[in-house]
Design an enzyme around this catalytic site. Structure first.
Site, PDB file in Angstrom:
ATOM      1  N   LYS A  87     -12.266 -49.471  80.623  1.00  0.00           N
ATOM      2  CA  LYS A  87     -11.696 -48.266  81.448  1.00  0.00           C
ATOM      3  C   LYS A  87     -11.481 -46.849  80.742  1.00  0.00           C
ATOM      4  O   LYS A  87     -11.729 -45.935  81.139  1.00  0.00           O
ATOM      5  CB  LYS A  87     -10.227 -48.763  81.937  1.00  0.00           C
ATOM      6  CG  LYS A  87     -10.292 -49.903  82.885  1.00  0.00           C
ATOM      7  CD  LYS A  87      -9.175 -50.086  83.605  1.00  0.00           C
ATOM      8  CE  LYS A  87      -9.273 -50.820  84.752  1.00  0.00           C
ATOM      9  NZ  LYS A  87      -9.463 -52.322  84.842  1.00  0.00           N
ATOM     10  N   GLU A 109      -2.827 -44.054  88.729  1.00  0.00           N
ATOM     11  CA  GLU A 109      -2.251 -45.058  89.279  1.00  0.00           C
ATOM     12  C   GLU A 109      -2.656 -46.378  88.269  1.00  0.00           C
ATOM     13  O   GLU A 109      -3.798 -46.288  88.024  1.00  0.00           O
ATOM     14  CB  GLU A 109      -3.019 -45.433  91.095  1.00  0.00           C
ATOM     15  CG  GLU A 109      -4.269 -46.161  90.949  1.00  0.00           C
ATOM     16  CD  GLU A 109      -5.477 -45.217  90.143  1.00  0.00           C
ATOM     17  OE1 GLU A 109      -5.303 -43.914  90.019  1.00  0.00           O
ATOM     18  OE2 GLU A 109      -6.637 -46.020  89.839  1.00  0.00           O
ATOM     19  N   SER A 380     -16.065 -57.742  80.386  1.00  0.00           N
ATOM     20  CA  SER A 380     -15.481 -56.265  80.622  1.00  0.00           C
ATOM     21  C   SER A 380     -14.185 -55.963  79.858  1.00  0.00           C
ATOM     22  O   SER A 380     -13.823 -54.699  79.626  1.00  0.00           O
ATOM     23  CB  SER A 380     -15.128 -56.082  82.249  1.00  0.00           C
ATOM     24  OG  SER A 380     -14.351 -57.332  82.672  1.00  0.00           O
TER      25      SER A 380
HETATM   26  C1  PLP Z   1      -9.779 -53.120  85.532  1.00  0.00           C
HETATM   27  C2  PLP Z   1     -10.535 -54.313  85.197  1.00  0.00           C
HETATM   28  C3  PLP Z   1     -11.618 -54.723  86.045  1.00  0.00           C
HETATM   29  C4  PLP Z   1     -12.008 -54.428  87.359  1.00  0.00           C
HETATM   30  O1  PLP Z   1     -12.116 -53.130  87.617  1.00  0.00           O
HETATM   31  P1  PLP Z   1     -13.767 -52.753  87.956  1.00  0.00           P
HETATM   32  O2  PLP Z   1     -13.430 -51.239  88.151  1.00  0.00           O
HETATM   33  O3  PLP Z   1     -14.284 -53.532  89.076  1.00  0.00           O
HETATM   34  O4  PLP Z   1     -14.432 -52.577  86.774  1.00  0.00           O
HETATM   35  C5  PLP Z   1     -12.400 -55.495  85.266  1.00  0.00           C
HETATM   36  N1  PLP Z   1     -12.264 -56.210  83.923  1.00  0.00           N
HETATM   37  C6  PLP Z   1     -11.212 -55.691  83.194  1.00  0.00           C
HETATM   38  C7  PLP Z   1     -11.030 -56.105  81.858  1.00  0.00           C
HETATM   39  C8  PLP Z   1     -10.175 -54.803  83.826  1.00  0.00           C
HETATM   40  O5  PLP Z   1      -9.300 -54.396  83.067  1.00  0.00           O
END
Ligand code: PLP
Length: 395
Positions: A87, A109, A380
Site C-alpha cells: 500500500k 479511507e 502482498s
Molecule cells: C489492502 C490489502 C490487500 C487488498 O487490496 P488490493 O487493492 O486488492 O491489493 C491485499 N493484501 C494486503 C496485505 C493488503 O493490506
C-alpha cells in the site's frame, strides 16, 4: 484494450456527484503533469528506494516447491516494503502528487487500517496534515491500527453511517473532499473509484510488476508461466499483472475471498459464477462488477481478511475478466488459513491473510504443473496484523 482515458472496455468511467467532477478533472490534469515530468518521477523513485526499501526481493520458495512437487514457486516480497505491504507504493506516489499540487492536507479511507497507516506514514514524512475516515465497527476491530495512525500524527474520524465499515468510510471521505478540495487531496486506497484513480493507483503499483519481470528474467532467463495475486480492490494484483498484460503466454489469476463458501452467501467473490457472484453496476464512481441484490442494493460481504472484504472491484479487473485475459477464482477462509500455516513452517514467512488467499490457490495449481514451469505469487503483505485472527481460528 483501453478505449478512452478512464475506460477499460465498457468499465470504469467517472460516475461522481457534480461537486467532485471539478476536483477529479484537476487531479487528472495534475497527474498527467506528474507522469510527464522526469524530475517528479525521479523523486518518487528515490523515495521508493531510500525510504520504502525497494526493490523488494523475489524469493525462490525452495522448500515449498519441493513439498508441492510441481512448478517452481517464487514469492514477490511486498511484505518487505515499509509498513509491511504494497500500500505504501500508492500512498507515497499520491502524497508526492498532493504536495506538487500545493495541497497541505490529505485524507484517506481505511477498512482494516492498513491503507490508513500507509497514508499517515506518507503524510508524516512529507509534512502533510492527515485525516483518516474509518467505520466505527472497524475502529473497534482494529484498535491497534487506530493507535498507529494517531502515533503518526493522523486524525482518525469514526464513521457511524450505514454498516459503519469501509464502504461508508469511502462515502465520508468523498464528502470531506468535496468540501475541502482547495487544500486537500483524497488518497484513495486501491485501483478503484472514479477516473483517474484506477489508472493512477495501477501506475503507482506497477513497480511491483516491473521489478518482478526484471527479477525473474535474471533468475530464470525467461518469463513466468503463471502469476497469482489476491484481489480486494485490485491494486496489488493489477500492479503485478500490468507488466505482463501483453505476454499472452503468461497466465494471470486473481484470487478473491470465498469467505465461508460461495453457497453460504458469506464471501466477497465478485466474479463468482451464478446468482452468488457479482454483476455489473456502479459503486463509488466506477462501472464495474459488484455484489448486489436484484434491487441493486449492495450486499454484505465477509472474509477472514479485512483487505479483501469489499463489495466492488477495480474496473480494469472487470475488463480483464470479461475479455478472458485474466481468470478469477476464490478460496475460502479455511483454505487461506491453511496456506498461512504452511508458508510459516516451510518458508519462515508469516503472510498477511490477504496474501494467504493467493498462496492457497497456488497450493492447488502448482502440484498439477510440470517441474520446468514457473509461478510467481504476490506476497502482498506480512501477517503481523493478523496474529489475533490466526490465534482465534485454532488453525
Ligand atoms: C489492502 C490489502 C490487500 C487488498 O487490496 P488490493 O487493492 O486488492 O491489493 C491485499 N493484501 C494486503 C496485505 C493488503 O493490506
Amino acid at each position: 484494450m483501453k478505449s478512452k482515458p478512464g475506460r477499460f472496455g465498457r468499465f470504469g468511467g467517472c460516475y461522481a456527484p457534480e461537486t467532485l467532477i471539478g476536483p477529479l478533472q484537476e487531479l487528472s490534469r495534475a497527474y498527467a503533469g506528474f507522469r510527464a515530468d522526469p524530475a517528479a518521477r525521479r523523486e518518487l523513485k528515490a523515495w521508493l528506494k531510500d525510504y520504502v526499501g525497494r526493490p523488494t526481493a523475489l524469493s525462490f520458495a525452495a522448500r515449498l516447491t519441493r513439498t508441492l512437487g510441481g512448478a517452481k514457486v517464487y514469492l514477490k516480497r511486498e511484505d518487505l516494503a515499509h509498513t509491511g505491504a504494497h500500500k505504501i507504493n500508492n500512498t507515497m506516489g499520491q502524497a508526492l502528487l498532493a504536495r506538487r499540487m500545493g495541497k497541505t492536507r490529505v485524507i484517506a479511507e481505511t477498512g482494516a487500517g492498513q491503507h490508513g497507516v500507509a497514508a499517515a506514514t506518507a503524510a508524516a514524512c512529507l509534512g502533510l496534515e492527515c485525516t483518516v475516515y474509518m467505520g466505527a465497527v472497524d475502529m473497534e476491530r482494529q484498535a491497534l491500527n487506530v493507535y498507529r495512525m494517531r502515533l503518526l500524527g493522523a486524525q482518525v474520524v469514526p464513521v457511524d453511517s450505514g454498516s459503519r465499515t469501509l464502504k461508508d468510510a469511502v462515502n465520508e471521505a468523498m464528502r470531506d473532499w468535496a468540501a475541502s478540495v482547495r487544500t486537500t487531496h483524497y488518497i484513495l486506497g486501491s485501483a478503484l473509484g472514479p477516473h483517474p484513480f484506477p489508472t493512477m493507483v495501477r501506475d503507482f503499483q506497477s513497480v511491483i510488476g516491473r521489478e518482478a519481470r526484471r527479477q525473474i528474467l535474471r533468475a530464470e532467463g525467461r518469463l513466468p508461466d503463471l502469476l497469482i495475486a489476491c484481489v480486494g480492490g485490485g491494486s496489488n494484483s493489477i500492479g503485478l499483472f500490468s507488466a505482463f498484460l501483453k505476454d499472452q503466454d503468461v497466465e494471470l489469476v486473481g484470487v478473491e475471498a470465498g469467505g465461508e463458501g460461495l453457497r453460504t452467501g458469506r464471501h466477497a467473490a465478485r466474479f463468482a459464477p451464478g446468482a452468488q457472484g457479482g454483476s455489473p453496476g456502479v459503486l463509488h464512481g466506477a462501472h464495474t462488477y459488484l455484489l448486489q441484490d436484484r434491487a441493486g442494493q449492495v450486499r454484505e460481504t465477509h472474509s477472514v481478511s479485512a483487505g479483501l472484504d469489499y463489495p466492488a472491484v477495480g474496473p480494469e479487473h472487470a475488463e480483464l475478466f470479461e475479455s478472458g485475459r485474466a481468470a478469477y477464482v476464490s478460496v475460502t477462509d479455511r483454505e487461506a488459513l491453511a496456506a498461512f500455516h504452511l508458508l510459516a513452517r516451510q518458508e519462515g514467512l508469516l503472510p498477511a491473510l490477504e496474501s494467504s488467499h493467493a498462496l492457497a490457490y497456488a497450493l492447488k495449481r502448482v502440484p498439477k504443473m510440470r517441474r520446468d514451469r514457473i509461478v510467481i505469487v504476490n506476497l502482498s503483505g506480512r501477517g503481523d496484523k493478523d496474529m489475533d485472527t490466526v490465534r482465534g481460528s485454532h488453525g
